[in-house]
Design a protein around this motif. Structure first.
Motif, PDB file in Angstrom:
ATOM      1  N   LEU A  71      -7.142   2.048   7.969  1.00  0.00           N
ATOM      2  CA  LEU A  71      -7.447   3.414   8.396  1.00  0.00           C
ATOM      3  C   LEU A  71      -6.203   4.063   8.997  1.00  0.00           C
ATOM      4  O   LEU A  71      -5.525   3.464   9.840  1.00  0.00           O
ATOM      5  N   LEU A  72      -5.883   5.284   8.543  1.00  0.00           N
ATOM      6  CA  LEU A  72      -4.748   6.023   9.102  1.00  0.00           C
ATOM      7  C   LEU A  72      -5.166   6.672  10.415  1.00  0.00           C
ATOM      8  O   LEU A  72      -6.042   7.531  10.443  1.00  0.00           O
ATOM      9  N   ALA A  73      -4.514   6.253  11.504  1.00  0.00           N
ATOM     10  CA  ALA A  73      -4.895   6.728  12.836  1.00  0.00           C
ATOM     11  C   ALA A  73      -3.899   7.718  13.428  1.00  0.00           C
ATOM     12  O   ALA A  73      -4.223   8.432  14.377  1.00  0.00           O
ATOM     13  N   LYS A  74      -2.678   7.763  12.881  1.00  0.00           N
ATOM     14  CA  LYS A  74      -1.653   8.660  13.400  1.00  0.00           C
ATOM     15  C   LYS A  74      -0.853   9.211  12.230  1.00  0.00           C
ATOM     16  O   LYS A  74      -0.569   8.492  11.277  1.00  0.00           O
ATOM     17  N   ALA A  75      -0.498  10.497  12.307  1.00  0.00           N
ATOM     18  CA  ALA A  75       0.197  11.157  11.193  1.00  0.00           C
ATOM     19  C   ALA A  75       1.512  10.453  10.854  1.00  0.00           C
ATOM     20  O   ALA A  75       2.220   9.956  11.735  1.00  0.00           O
ATOM     21  N   LEU A  87      -7.895  -0.819  11.893  1.00  0.00           N
ATOM     22  CA  LEU A  87      -8.742  -1.565  10.969  1.00  0.00           C
ATOM     23  C   LEU A  87     -10.184  -1.102  11.104  1.00  0.00           C
ATOM     24  O   LEU A  87     -10.706  -0.959  12.212  1.00  0.00           O
ATOM     25  N   ALA A  88     -10.814  -0.834   9.973  1.00  0.00           N
ATOM     26  CA  ALA A  88     -12.226  -0.458   9.959  1.00  0.00           C
ATOM     27  C   ALA A  88     -12.996  -1.511   9.172  1.00  0.00           C
ATOM     28  O   ALA A  88     -12.637  -1.828   8.039  1.00  0.00           O
ATOM     29  N   VAL A  89     -14.039  -2.058   9.786  1.00  0.00           N
ATOM     30  CA  VAL A  89     -14.868  -3.069   9.135  1.00  0.00           C
ATOM     31  C   VAL A  89     -16.262  -2.489   8.946  1.00  0.00           C
ATOM     32  O   VAL A  89     -16.959  -2.202   9.921  1.00  0.00           O
ATOM     33  N   THR A 133       1.828  13.117   3.835  1.00  0.00           N
ATOM     34  CA  THR A 133       0.932  14.227   4.175  1.00  0.00           C
ATOM     35  C   THR A 133      -0.532  13.811   4.192  1.00  0.00           C
ATOM     36  O   THR A 133      -1.412  14.672   4.315  1.00  0.00           O
ATOM     37  N   ALA A 134      -0.804  12.520   4.060  1.00  0.00           N
ATOM     38  CA  ALA A 134      -2.197  12.043   4.082  1.00  0.00           C
ATOM     39  C   ALA A 134      -2.877  12.438   5.391  1.00  0.00           C
ATOM     40  O   ALA A 134      -2.277  12.367   6.468  1.00  0.00           O
ATOM     41  N   ALA A 135      -4.135  12.848   5.295  1.00  0.00           N
ATOM     42  CA  ALA A 135      -4.876  13.289   6.476  1.00  0.00           C
ATOM     43  C   ALA A 135      -5.315  12.098   7.313  1.00  0.00           C
ATOM     44  O   ALA A 135      -5.505  10.986   6.804  1.00  0.00           O
ATOM     45  N   LEU A 136      -5.458  12.343   8.607  1.00  0.00           N
ATOM     46  CA  LEU A 136      -5.979  11.308   9.493  1.00  0.00           C
ATOM     47  C   LEU A 136      -7.365  10.882   9.014  1.00  0.00           C
ATOM     48  O   LEU A 136      -8.174  11.713   8.604  1.00  0.00           O
ATOM     49  N   GLY A 137      -7.621   9.596   9.051  1.00  0.00           N
ATOM     50  CA  GLY A 137      -8.884   9.085   8.542  1.00  0.00           C
ATOM     51  C   GLY A 137      -8.786   8.570   7.114  1.00  0.00           C
ATOM     52  O   GLY A 137      -9.765   8.021   6.592  1.00  0.00           O
ATOM     53  N   TRP A 138      -7.619   8.739   6.489  1.00  0.00           N
ATOM     54  CA  TRP A 138      -7.398   8.184   5.145  1.00  0.00           C
ATOM     55  C   TRP A 138      -7.673   6.691   5.159  1.00  0.00           C
ATOM     56  O   TRP A 138      -7.302   5.985   6.086  1.00  0.00           O
ATOM     57  N   ARG A 139      -8.339   6.179   4.118  1.00  0.00           N
ATOM     58  CA  ARG A 139      -8.743   4.770   4.082  1.00  0.00           C
ATOM     59  C   ARG A 139      -8.233   4.086   2.818  1.00  0.00           C
ATOM     60  O   ARG A 139      -8.096   4.716   1.773  1.00  0.00           O
ATOM     61  N   VAL A 175       0.858  -1.178   0.000  1.00  0.00           N
ATOM     62  CA  VAL A 175       0.000   0.000   0.000  1.00  0.00           C
ATOM     63  C   VAL A 175       0.897   1.233   0.000  1.00  0.00           C
ATOM     64  O   VAL A 175       1.828   1.320   0.794  1.00  0.00           O
ATOM     65  N   LYS A 176       0.631   2.180  -0.898  1.00  0.00           N
ATOM     66  CA  LYS A 176       1.403   3.412  -0.961  1.00  0.00           C
ATOM     67  C   LYS A 176       0.547   4.577  -0.474  1.00  0.00           C
ATOM     68  O   LYS A 176      -0.601   4.723  -0.882  1.00  0.00           O
ATOM     69  N   VAL A 177       1.142   5.390   0.412  1.00  0.00           N
ATOM     70  CA  VAL A 177       0.408   6.530   0.967  1.00  0.00           C
ATOM     71  C   VAL A 177       1.382   7.682   1.180  1.00  0.00           C
ATOM     72  O   VAL A 177       2.524   7.477   1.598  1.00  0.00           O
ATOM     73  N   SER A 178       0.935   8.895   0.886  1.00  0.00           N
ATOM     74  CA  SER A 178       1.773  10.079   1.080  1.00  0.00           C
ATOM     75  C   SER A 178       1.927  10.375   2.564  1.00  0.00           C
ATOM     76  O   SER A 178       1.005  10.157   3.359  1.00  0.00           O
TER      77      SER A 178
END
Length: 266
Positions: A104-108, A89-91, A54-60, A49-52
């Protein structure tokens, strides 16, 4: 059972039996009961999985679900995520009852702190004992240009004899940038320099090496101050000052000044 009944919760086979000698047919129903003989499994053992950063919290990010051919309580019951506090994890349960799995992104994030995050997703069934299946999730943090270059010194000072030959390396300025790729590539340039000094000194834009391209003359100038800039692949930069002191050498012969006095006698 999985071959005969697929995913049915109840599996009953209808058949007939003939008792020898009686010539009578009996209808029989055979109920097949599931046992927990299968563990949940993921189609892919590893997911990237690739994510920046700078992605905001809550990114899924949607994840593939596991599969368990068992039925009822022996089937897949829950998921667990381990390995890193930055993700949870969000179900989500759809109206049709289907479960949708999301990362789910929970921490910056901070790529300079950690460029990779390794997670383990576990699927658990309801058997006794429980059976599990796992998949590895490798999160690759993409760099953002969130760092500026930094010079190793705010002021660089050097003393140079005026008779050093042209082409001499006087000093090297250096700067570092914690970003990656183009965002971390630093180039150098003169930010503030007089017309006279520009003809005497050369700054290599890639290495930061300052060389002499024209002879020095103490009698012309005994010092020079240059402003240099380090810039990354974006819009971030840093500045520093270079102070060059020219040392006099005995390259001039004395000059005698003669004053004539004429005395007139009357």
């Amino acid at each position: 059972m999985e071959q005969l009944c697929d995913v049915a919760d109840e599996c009953v086979l209808q058949c007939e039996m003939i008792v020898e000698g009686e010539m009578k047919v009996y209808a029989i129903q055979v109920e097949i009961r599931d046992i927990n003989d299968n563990a949940p499994s993921f189609r892919n053992a590893e997911t990237q999985v690739k994510v920046s950063e700078t992605a905001a919290l809550g990114w899924r990010y949607p994840l593939a679900e596991a599969h368990d051919p068992d039925t009822g309580s022996n089937s897949l019951q829950r998921y667990e995520l381990s390995g890193d506090e930055h993700f949870s994890l969000a179900v989500q349960t759809a109206p049709d009852g289907e479960k949708r799995l999301e990362l789910l992104l929970a921490k910056a994030l901070d790529r300079e702190e950690a460029a990779f995050h390794e997670l383990v997703l576990t699927a658990v069934d309801g058997g006794d004992p429980e059976r599990t299946g796992t998949a590895r999730i490798l999160v690759i943090v993409l760099d953002a240009n969130d760092n500026a270059p930094e010079f190793s010194q705010a002021v660089y000072m050097v003393r140079v004899r005026e008779d050093v030959p042209v082409g001499t390396v006087l000093l090297t300025v250096s700067a570092t940038d914690a970003d990656d790729g183009m965002n971390g590539e630093v180039t150098f340039s003169f930010q503030k320099i007089s017309v006279k000094a520009y003809d005497i000194f050369h700054l290599d834009t890639e290495t930061g090496v300052i060389t002499l391209v024209r002879s020095l003359d103490f009698e012309e100038s005994d010092s020079y101050e240059l402003g240099v800039q380090a810039k990354d692949g974006g819009d971030h930069f840093d500045t520093a000052k270079v102070s060059i002191e020219v040392i006099d050498v005995n390259d001039n012969a004395p000059e005698m000044a003669v004053t004539y006095w004429v005395s007139l006698l009357w």
